[in-house]
Write a protein that holds these residues in place. Structure first.
Motif, PDB file in Angstrom:
ATOM      1  N   MET A   7       0.828  -1.204   0.000  1.00  0.00           N
ATOM      2  CA  MET A   7       0.000   0.000   0.000  1.00  0.00           C
ATOM      3  C   MET A   7       0.869   1.262   0.000  1.00  0.00           C
ATOM      4  O   MET A   7       0.543   2.254  -0.666  1.00  0.00           O
ATOM      5  N   MET A   8       1.980   1.215   0.709  1.00  0.00           N
ATOM      6  CA  MET A   8       2.883   2.367   0.744  1.00  0.00           C
ATOM      7  C   MET A   8       3.435   2.646  -0.656  1.00  0.00           C
ATOM      8  O   MET A   8       3.462   3.802  -1.115  1.00  0.00           O
ATOM      9  N   ILE A   9       3.849   1.589  -1.355  1.00  0.00           N
ATOM     10  CA  ILE A   9       4.382   1.750  -2.704  1.00  0.00           C
ATOM     11  C   ILE A   9       3.295   2.243  -3.652  1.00  0.00           C
ATOM     12  O   ILE A   9       3.545   3.079  -4.533  1.00  0.00           O
ATOM     13  N   LEU A  10       2.063   1.747  -3.481  1.00  0.00           N
ATOM     14  CA  LEU A  10       0.951   2.189  -4.317  1.00  0.00           C
ATOM     15  C   LEU A  10       0.755   3.703  -4.201  1.00  0.00           C
ATOM     16  O   LEU A  10       0.652   4.410  -5.219  1.00  0.00           O
ATOM     17  N   TYR A  11       0.717   4.211  -2.978  1.00  0.00           N
ATOM     18  CA  TYR A  11       0.525   5.650  -2.769  1.00  0.00           C
ATOM     19  C   TYR A  11       1.689   6.456  -3.346  1.00  0.00           C
ATOM     20  O   TYR A  11       1.494   7.525  -3.931  1.00  0.00           O
ATOM     21  N   LEU A  12       2.903   5.935  -3.186  1.00  0.00           N
ATOM     22  CA  LEU A  12       4.078   6.645  -3.688  1.00  0.00           C
ATOM     23  C   LEU A  12       4.117   6.649  -5.222  1.00  0.00           C
ATOM     24  O   LEU A  12       4.520   7.647  -5.836  1.00  0.00           O
ATOM     25  N   ILE A  13       3.675   5.558  -5.859  1.00  0.00           N
ATOM     26  CA  ILE A  13       3.618   5.523  -7.322  1.00  0.00           C
ATOM     27  C   ILE A  13       2.599   6.535  -7.829  1.00  0.00           C
ATOM     28  O   ILE A  13       2.851   7.267  -8.801  1.00  0.00           O
ATOM     29  N   ALA A  14       1.432   6.589  -7.172  1.00  0.00           N
ATOM     30  CA  ALA A  14       0.413   7.564  -7.556  1.00  0.00           C
ATOM     31  C   ALA A  14       0.945   8.989  -7.414  1.00  0.00           C
ATOM     32  O   ALA A  14       0.741   9.840  -8.293  1.00  0.00           O
ATOM     33  N   ALA A  15       1.644   9.243  -6.307  1.00  0.00           N
ATOM     34  CA  ALA A  15       2.227  10.571  -6.101  1.00  0.00           C
ATOM     35  C   ALA A  15       3.287  10.868  -7.154  1.00  0.00           C
ATOM     36  O   ALA A  15       3.370  11.985  -7.687  1.00  0.00           O
ATOM     37  N   GLY A  16       4.109   9.873  -7.486  1.00  0.00           N
ATOM     38  CA  GLY A  16       5.141  10.043  -8.505  1.00  0.00           C
ATOM     39  C   GLY A  16       4.550  10.356  -9.868  1.00  0.00           C
ATOM     40  O   GLY A  16       5.085  11.187 -10.614  1.00  0.00           O
ATOM     41  N   MET A  17       3.416   9.712 -10.192  1.00  0.00           N
ATOM     42  CA  MET A  17       2.768   9.956 -11.469  1.00  0.00           C
ATOM     43  C   MET A  17       2.239  11.396 -11.551  1.00  0.00           C
ATOM     44  O   MET A  17       2.452  12.090 -12.549  1.00  0.00           O
ATOM     45  N   VAL A  18       1.585  11.852 -10.488  1.00  0.00           N
ATOM     46  CA  VAL A  18       1.045  13.215 -10.463  1.00  0.00           C
ATOM     47  C   VAL A  18       2.166  14.247 -10.515  1.00  0.00           C
ATOM     48  O   VAL A  18       2.118  15.223 -11.289  1.00  0.00           O
ATOM     49  N   MET A 258      -4.832  -4.540  -7.860  1.00  0.00           N
ATOM     50  CA  MET A 258      -4.097  -4.476  -9.120  1.00  0.00           C
ATOM     51  C   MET A 258      -3.608  -3.061  -9.429  1.00  0.00           C
ATOM     52  O   MET A 258      -2.962  -2.836 -10.450  1.00  0.00           O
ATOM     53  N   MET A 259      -3.908  -2.095  -8.549  1.00  0.00           N
ATOM     54  CA  MET A 259      -3.639  -0.699  -8.864  1.00  0.00           C
ATOM     55  C   MET A 259      -2.145  -0.421  -9.060  1.00  0.00           C
ATOM     56  O   MET A 259      -1.768   0.408  -9.892  1.00  0.00           O
ATOM     57  N   ARG A 260      -1.279  -1.108  -8.323  1.00  0.00           N
ATOM     58  CA  ARG A 260       0.160  -0.900  -8.519  1.00  0.00           C
ATOM     59  C   ARG A 260       0.575  -1.247  -9.942  1.00  0.00           C
ATOM     60  O   ARG A 260       1.364  -0.537 -10.580  1.00  0.00           O
ATOM     61  N   ALA A 261       0.022  -2.342 -10.458  1.00  0.00           N
ATOM     62  CA  ALA A 261       0.343  -2.758 -11.822  1.00  0.00           C
ATOM     63  C   ALA A 261      -0.216  -1.758 -12.834  1.00  0.00           C
ATOM     64  O   ALA A 261       0.454  -1.419 -13.822  1.00  0.00           O
ATOM     65  N   LEU A 262      -1.424  -1.266 -12.599  1.00  0.00           N
ATOM     66  CA  LEU A 262      -2.052  -0.340 -13.544  1.00  0.00           C
ATOM     67  C   LEU A 262      -1.311   0.997 -13.577  1.00  0.00           C
ATOM     68  O   LEU A 262      -1.114   1.580 -14.648  1.00  0.00           O
ATOM     69  N   LEU A 263      -0.902   1.488 -12.417  1.00  0.00           N
ATOM     70  CA  LEU A 263      -0.149   2.742 -12.379  1.00  0.00           C
ATOM     71  C   LEU A 263       1.232   2.569 -13.008  1.00  0.00           C
ATOM     72  O   LEU A 263       1.740   3.474 -13.680  1.00  0.00           O
ATOM     73  N   THR A 264       1.833   1.404 -12.793  1.00  0.00           N
ATOM     74  CA  THR A 264       3.126   1.127 -13.425  1.00  0.00           C
ATOM     75  C   THR A 264       2.970   1.032 -14.937  1.00  0.00           C
ATOM     76  O   THR A 264       3.832   1.484 -15.697  1.00  0.00           O
ATOM     77  N   ALA A 265       1.851   0.456 -15.396  1.00  0.00           N
ATOM     78  CA  ALA A 265       1.573   0.381 -16.834  1.00  0.00           C
ATOM     79  C   ALA A 265       1.469   1.776 -17.433  1.00  0.00           C
ATOM     80  O   ALA A 265       1.982   2.038 -18.521  1.00  0.00           O
ATOM     81  N   PHE A 266       0.823   2.689 -16.708  1.00  0.00           N
ATOM     82  CA  PHE A 266       0.718   4.066 -17.185  1.00  0.00           C
ATOM     83  C   PHE A 266       2.102   4.717 -17.251  1.00  0.00           C
ATOM     84  O   PHE A 266       2.416   5.424 -18.210  1.00  0.00           O
ATOM     85  N   GLY A 267       2.916   4.467 -16.250  1.00  0.00           N
ATOM     86  CA  GLY A 267       4.240   5.086 -16.204  1.00  0.00           C
ATOM     87  C   GLY A 267       5.201   4.540 -17.232  1.00  0.00           C
ATOM     88  O   GLY A 267       5.922   5.296 -17.888  1.00  0.00           O
ATOM     89  N   THR A 268       5.196   3.214 -17.426  1.00  0.00           N
ATOM     90  CA  THR A 268       6.164   2.580 -18.327  1.00  0.00           C
ATOM     91  C   THR A 268       5.671   2.512 -19.768  1.00  0.00           C
ATOM     92  O   THR A 268       6.481   2.406 -20.694  1.00  0.00           O
ATOM     93  N   SER A 269       4.339   2.535 -19.958  1.00  0.00           N
ATOM     94  CA  SER A 269       3.751   2.398 -21.299  1.00  0.00           C
ATOM     95  C   SER A 269       4.159   1.081 -21.946  1.00  0.00           C
ATOM     96  O   SER A 269       4.284   0.992 -23.161  1.00  0.00           O
ATOM     97  N   SER A 270       4.357   0.044 -21.128  1.00  0.00           N
ATOM     98  CA  SER A 270       4.790  -1.254 -21.636  1.00  0.00           C
ATOM     99  C   SER A 270       4.132  -2.360 -20.822  1.00  0.00           C
ATOM    100  O   SER A 270       4.380  -2.485 -19.621  1.00  0.00           O
ATOM    101  N   SER A 271       3.291  -3.152 -21.477  1.00  0.00           N
ATOM    102  CA  SER A 271       2.634  -4.255 -20.772  1.00  0.00           C
ATOM    103  C   SER A 271       3.631  -5.356 -20.423  1.00  0.00           C
ATOM    104  O   SER A 271       3.477  -6.049 -19.412  1.00  0.00           O
ATOM    105  N   SER A 272       4.654  -5.524 -21.260  1.00  0.00           N
ATOM    106  CA  SER A 272       5.676  -6.540 -20.964  1.00  0.00           C
ATOM    107  C   SER A 272       6.485  -6.157 -19.733  1.00  0.00           C
ATOM    108  O   SER A 272       6.743  -6.988 -18.856  1.00  0.00           O
ATOM    109  N   ALA A 273       6.894  -4.896 -19.656  1.00  0.00           N
ATOM    110  CA  ALA A 273       7.653  -4.447 -18.495  1.00  0.00           C
ATOM    111  C   ALA A 273       6.821  -4.488 -17.225  1.00  0.00           C
ATOM    112  O   ALA A 273       7.346  -4.658 -16.126  1.00  0.00           O
ATOM    113  N   THR A 274       5.493  -4.347 -17.375  1.00  0.00           N
ATOM    114  CA  THR A 274       4.600  -4.357 -16.214  1.00  0.00           C
ATOM    115  C   THR A 274       4.264  -5.776 -15.772  1.00  0.00           C
ATOM    116  O   THR A 274       3.799  -5.977 -14.642  1.00  0.00           O
TER     117      THR A 274
END
Length: 424
Positions: A7-18, A258-274
């Motif tokens: 959950m901590m990483i999820l919040y930090l990824i969301a903050a990083g994206m914004v 699954m939100m960590r994966a979805l936010l990472t998908a947005f950041g990386t733009s790569s389904s393979s990397a995600t």
């Protein structure tokens, strides 16, 4: 990884994206000084893809036991992915016909030149090329180029083969089981770097587009196209959720997990990397090992809902710009070619733009038309990657019941055999 850390990483990824969006918006090209951070994060994820896919698919197939049992879960998984891909294309075609985003849009000479250059540089694949790509004559070369489809095909066949060679095969299975566990642990470590990596990737993508003002000026020119794609992707994501809810009885909790994966998908733009993060999230949610190891890697290579939808809309958009009328027959051809092109698309940033050439060629549209899409493709690609990953995740949840039912049946058969042996 513990739930607290997840959950901590999820919040930090969301903050990083914004924060990445804000940095790219205001600082423009100046933010490119941190591009290396995003590249480092992407490289770390890509480093895990090949060993993880091979280990996960081989051990997942081997866990099914008798190779004859592979047909049912494998066939149902492919049928599910085919149906959701076709659904995505239909959603895209309905909206693009209703909104007509290409009517009144003029193609600039600069856009035509860019599209022509891309077509000459990348060339066009044919349907036969996609079929031939299922089997690679050089697996090492395929791995180096991140061509995952032939690797998955090999892993499925190899996993089935080692179930037939007795104790020697059992030792190989134990090796790949251990390799899979080690790779998942490595992915967990990389995820601690994800917030910073996502921040850098998002910021530099917007910075390369010239910053916020330049991006908005670009969107203003083809705003109806961007709106059509975004609306279609949103509808497809909701439909996938409803299908999953109906077939697997998993609700909003699964989406949250699954939100960590979805936010990472947005950041990386790569389904393979995600994929490594998608597998980790699915495993933490409680999906069966068979579903995580078999369904998700297969989905990351053949199930591209967002890409298929985008290609259908883009083809119709280009036709509308050039004033070319596409009837039912031509749109049916778009459905077929967009499905095959999505299957053949690599899970890397903007791979769908390259496979678009197949769709355009099939219905006789000029490849130069792609040029007008390039200015906003980096942005839309992130959202369609999210839908690609969400489609894979929903597939794993839906197929989880089938996988667990097969596992319970196999366990019951083992107990029955032991009881018969004891009675004898």
């Amino acid at each position: 990884m513990s739930h607290k850390h997840s959950m901590m990483i999820l919040y930090l990824i969301a903050a990083g994206m914004v924060l990445g969006l804000l940095a790219g918006w205001y600082f423009g090209e100046d933010v490119l000084v941190i591009k290396w951070i995003g590249v480092l994060f992407m490289n770390a994820l890509k480093m895990t893809i090949i060993p993880l896919i091979l280990a996960a698919v081989i051990s997942g197939v081997a866990s099914l036991g008798d190779v004859r049992k592979l047909g049912r879960p494998g066939g149902l998984t492919m049928l599910y992915y085919l149906c959701t891909t076709l659904l995505a294309i239909v959603v895209g075609l309905i909206l693009v016909n209703l909104i007509q985003p290409g009517v009144g849009v003029e193609m600039t000479a600069q856009a035509q030149s860019a599209g022509s250059s891309l077509a000459q540089e990348k060339g066009g694949q044919s349907v036969v090329d996609i079929l031939l790509s299922l089997v690679s004559p050089n697996l090492v070369k395929s791995a180096a180029e991140l061509q995952l489809l032939p690797l998955v095909v090999f892993a499925v066949i190899f996993g089935a083969a080692i179930t037939t060679v007795g104790e020697a095969g059992a030792q190989v299975i134990r090796f790949f089981d251990g390799l899979n566990e080690a790779m998942m642990k490595l992915v967990g470590w990389i995820m601690y770097f994800a917030p910073l990596g996502v921040f850098a990737l998002v910021a530099t993508s917007l910075g390369e587009a010239g910053g916020g003002e330049a991006f908005m000026a670009t969107v203003a020119g083809i705003g109806k196209y961007v709106t059509t794609v975004m609306l279609a992707l949103g509808i497809q994501a909701v439909l996938l959720f409803l299908i999953m809810l109906f077939l697997s009885r998993r609700g909003a909790v699964y989406l949250t997990d699954m939100m960590r994966a979805l936010l990472t998908a947005f950041g990386t733009s790569s389904s393979s990397a995600t994929l490594p993060i998608t597998m980790e999230c699915a495993k933490e949610h409680g999906l069966s090992e068979r579903s995580v190891r078999f369904v998700l890697p297969l989905g990351s290579t053949v199930n591209m809902n967002g890409t298929a939808l985008y290609e259908a809309i883009a083809a119709m958009f280009i036709a509308q710009i050039y004033g070319i009328e596409l009837g039912i027959v031509e749109q049916g051809l778009i459905v077929i070619t967009a499905t095959l092109a999505a299957i053949g698309a690599a899970g890397i940033p903007q791979a769908g733009t390259v496979t678009m050439l197949i769709v355009l060629s099939a219905v006789g549209l000029p490849a130069e038309g792609i040029g007008i899409l390039l200015s906003v493709d980096w942005f839309l690609d992130r959202f369609r990657t999210v839908v690609n990953v969400w489609g894979d995740a929903c597939g794993a949840a839906v197929m989880n019941r089938t996988m667990m039912a097969d596992e319970e049946k196999a366990i019951a058969e083992v107990f029955e055999d032991k009881i018969e042996e004891a009675e004898a």
